[in-house]
Design a protein around this motif. Sequence first.
Motif, PDB file in Angstrom:
ATOM      1  N   ASP A 227      37.298 -56.063 -97.690  1.00 56.96           N
ATOM      2  CA  ASP A 227      36.220 -55.567 -98.536  1.00 56.96           C
ATOM      3  C   ASP A 227      36.771 -55.165 -99.903  1.00 56.96           C
ATOM      4  OD1 ASP A 227      33.685 -54.790 -99.289  1.00 56.96           O
ATOM      5  OD2 ASP A 227      33.907 -52.759 -98.490  1.00 56.96           O
ATOM      6  N   ARG A 228      37.167 -56.188-100.681  1.00 59.16           N
ATOM      7  CA  ARG A 228      37.729 -55.929-102.002  1.00 59.16           C
ATOM      8  C   ARG A 228      37.542 -57.162-102.878  1.00 59.16           C
ATOM      9  NH1 ARG A 228      42.204 -58.784-102.825  1.00 59.16           N
ATOM     10  NH2 ARG A 228      43.388 -59.581-101.041  1.00 59.16           N
ATOM     11  N   PRO A 229      37.487 -56.970-104.195  1.00 59.29           N
ATOM     12  CA  PRO A 229      37.408 -58.122-105.109  1.00 59.29           C
ATOM     13  C   PRO A 229      38.701 -58.924-105.076  1.00 59.29           C
ATOM     14  CG  PRO A 229      36.732 -56.090-106.200  1.00 59.29           C
ATOM     15  CD  PRO A 229      37.352 -55.683-104.902  1.00 59.29           C
ATOM     16  N   THR A 230      38.589 -60.213-105.276  1.00 54.60           N
ATOM     17  CA  THR A 230      39.782 -61.060-105.312  1.00 54.60           C
ATOM     18  C   THR A 230      40.468 -61.024-106.669  1.00 54.60           C
ATOM     19  OG1 THR A 230      38.410 -62.958-105.939  1.00 54.60           O
ATOM     20  CG2 THR A 230      38.871 -62.650-103.591  1.00 54.60           C
ATOM     21  N   ARG A 231      39.703 -60.776-107.730  1.00 49.86           N
ATOM     22  CA  ARG A 231      40.211 -60.782-109.105  1.00 49.86           C
ATOM     23  C   ARG A 231      40.858 -62.134-109.460  1.00 49.86           C
ATOM     24  NH1 ARG A 231      39.355 -55.656-110.473  1.00 49.86           N
ATOM     25  NH2 ARG A 231      39.636 -54.016-108.916  1.00 49.86           N
ATOM     26  N   SER A 232      40.306 -63.199-108.918  1.00 56.62           N
ATOM     27  CA  SER A 232      40.810 -64.531-109.242  1.00 56.62           C
ATOM     28  C   SER A 232      40.459 -64.888-110.686  1.00 56.62           C
ATOM     29  CB  SER A 232      40.208 -65.580-108.309  1.00 56.62           C
ATOM     30  OG  SER A 232      40.605 -65.359-106.980  1.00 56.62           O
ATOM     31  N   PRO A 233      41.310 -65.657-111.361  1.00 53.90           N
ATOM     32  CA  PRO A 233      40.981 -66.090-112.726  1.00 53.90           C
ATOM     33  C   PRO A 233      39.917 -67.185-112.702  1.00 53.90           C
ATOM     34  CG  PRO A 233      43.037 -67.079-112.013  1.00 53.90           C
ATOM     35  CD  PRO A 233      42.644 -66.105-110.933  1.00 53.90           C
ATOM     36  N   TYR A 234      39.233 -67.323-113.814  1.00 58.21           N
ATOM     37  CA  TYR A 234      38.270 -68.409-113.941  1.00 58.21           C
ATOM     38  C   TYR A 234      39.010 -69.746-113.974  1.00 58.21           C
ATOM     39  CZ  TYR A 234      34.451 -65.175-114.878  1.00 58.21           C
ATOM     40  OH  TYR A 234      33.507 -64.193-114.757  1.00 58.21           O
ATOM     41  N   VAL A 235      38.327 -70.779-113.495  1.00 60.12           N
ATOM     42  CA  VAL A 235      38.880 -72.130-113.470  1.00 60.12           C
ATOM     43  C   VAL A 235      38.045 -72.996-114.401  1.00 60.12           C
ATOM     44  CG1 VAL A 235      39.345 -74.162-112.063  1.00 60.12           C
ATOM     45  CG2 VAL A 235      39.738 -71.878-111.117  1.00 60.12           C
ATOM     46  N   GLN A 236      38.712 -73.719-115.282  1.00 62.24           N
ATOM     47  CA  GLN A 236      38.014 -74.613-116.205  1.00 62.24           C
ATOM     48  C   GLN A 236      37.759 -75.952-115.527  1.00 62.24           C
ATOM     49  OE1 GLN A 236      37.185 -73.834-119.657  1.00 62.24           O
ATOM     50  NE2 GLN A 236      35.869 -75.600-119.270  1.00 62.24           N
ATOM     51  N   LEU A 237      36.491 -76.276-115.333  1.00 62.52           N
ATOM     52  CA  LEU A 237      36.123 -77.597-114.825  1.00 62.52           C
ATOM     53  C   LEU A 237      35.764 -78.462-116.025  1.00 62.52           C
ATOM     54  CD1 LEU A 237      35.634 -79.394-112.364  1.00 62.52           C
ATOM     55  CD2 LEU A 237      33.260 -78.595-112.344  1.00 62.52           C
ATOM     56  N   PRO A 238      36.580 -79.459-116.327  1.00 64.40           N
ATOM     57  CA  PRO A 238      36.320 -80.266-117.528  1.00 64.40           C
ATOM     58  C   PRO A 238      34.987 -80.987-117.460  1.00 64.40           C
ATOM     59  CG  PRO A 238      38.552 -80.634-116.708  1.00 64.40           C
ATOM     60  CD  PRO A 238      37.824 -79.864-115.641  1.00 64.40           C
ATOM     61  N   ALA A 239      34.447 -81.305-118.608  1.00 65.10           N
ATOM     62  CA  ALA A 239      33.225 -82.107-118.669  1.00 65.10           C
ATOM     63  C   ALA A 239      33.452 -83.414-117.930  1.00 65.10           C
ATOM     64  CB  ALA A 239      32.848 -82.375-120.121  1.00 65.10           C
ATOM     65  N   GLY A 240      32.421 -83.851-117.214  1.00 65.94           N
ATOM     66  CA  GLY A 240      32.561 -85.030-116.374  1.00 65.94           C
ATOM     67  C   GLY A 240      33.091 -84.698-114.998  1.00 65.94           C
TER      68      GLY A 240
END
Length: 230
Positions: A138-151
């Motif tokens: 029961d805690r946040p993961t604090r994972s970074p955002y992932v860039q999904l490229p266009a397409g």
Amino acid sequence: MRLEPITWELLTRQLADHLAADLAGQLTGPPASAPAAQDDDRAQWLRVAVDGAPPAEPGALAERLADAVRLRGMPALVVGTDGFLRADSLRFEFGKQDPDAYYDLWYDTQALWREVFAPLDPGGDGRVLPDLRAPTEDRPTRSPYVQLPAGGVLLLHGPFLLGKWFPFDLTVHLGLSASALERLTPYEEHWKLPAYERYEDEVAPQQAADVFVRSDRPQRPAWSGLPGRD
């Protein structure tokens, strides 16, 4: 609904080919290696649901499909809804084994809209949060955002994905009969079975999904075919 036998390998290949054709025919914008266009009025990504109860293993199909999509030159990101569980205080308000709470309260749909779907809307920046909370803690993961490229292609997997107005471009439902679901669900999780029955009654995922796969016998799946196929 008429179902045809298929192998997982052929199913994955046909789904990936369908997505590649859809991307080529619908999407515009810069190459996958370039930043997403901010002023385009059409989305630069495809969003796919692999829907199913855990015993149907929707995550396994999502991973296989992601590999097949990448082989066709498209970036892919797999996200599981178990990474978007609500806090224990909300999930377990009515106890730890309440099937209605499992259906209605466990998954943070607002966070999925905000962190997964909104970045892939037209004009979005493609920065997706892959998870929000640890599924076993029961805690946040604090994972970074992932860039999904266009397409690129987002593959979201988990139960109860249909009937929520999520903006999917393709939906795949892995269905199990009631007897198979009971047989494959661990005994200590049988309390969840009424939630799956409610999903069948309220959403009818077999009819709602673009592609239905019957997976009672894991080595011998059968499917309804792709949308628009004769």
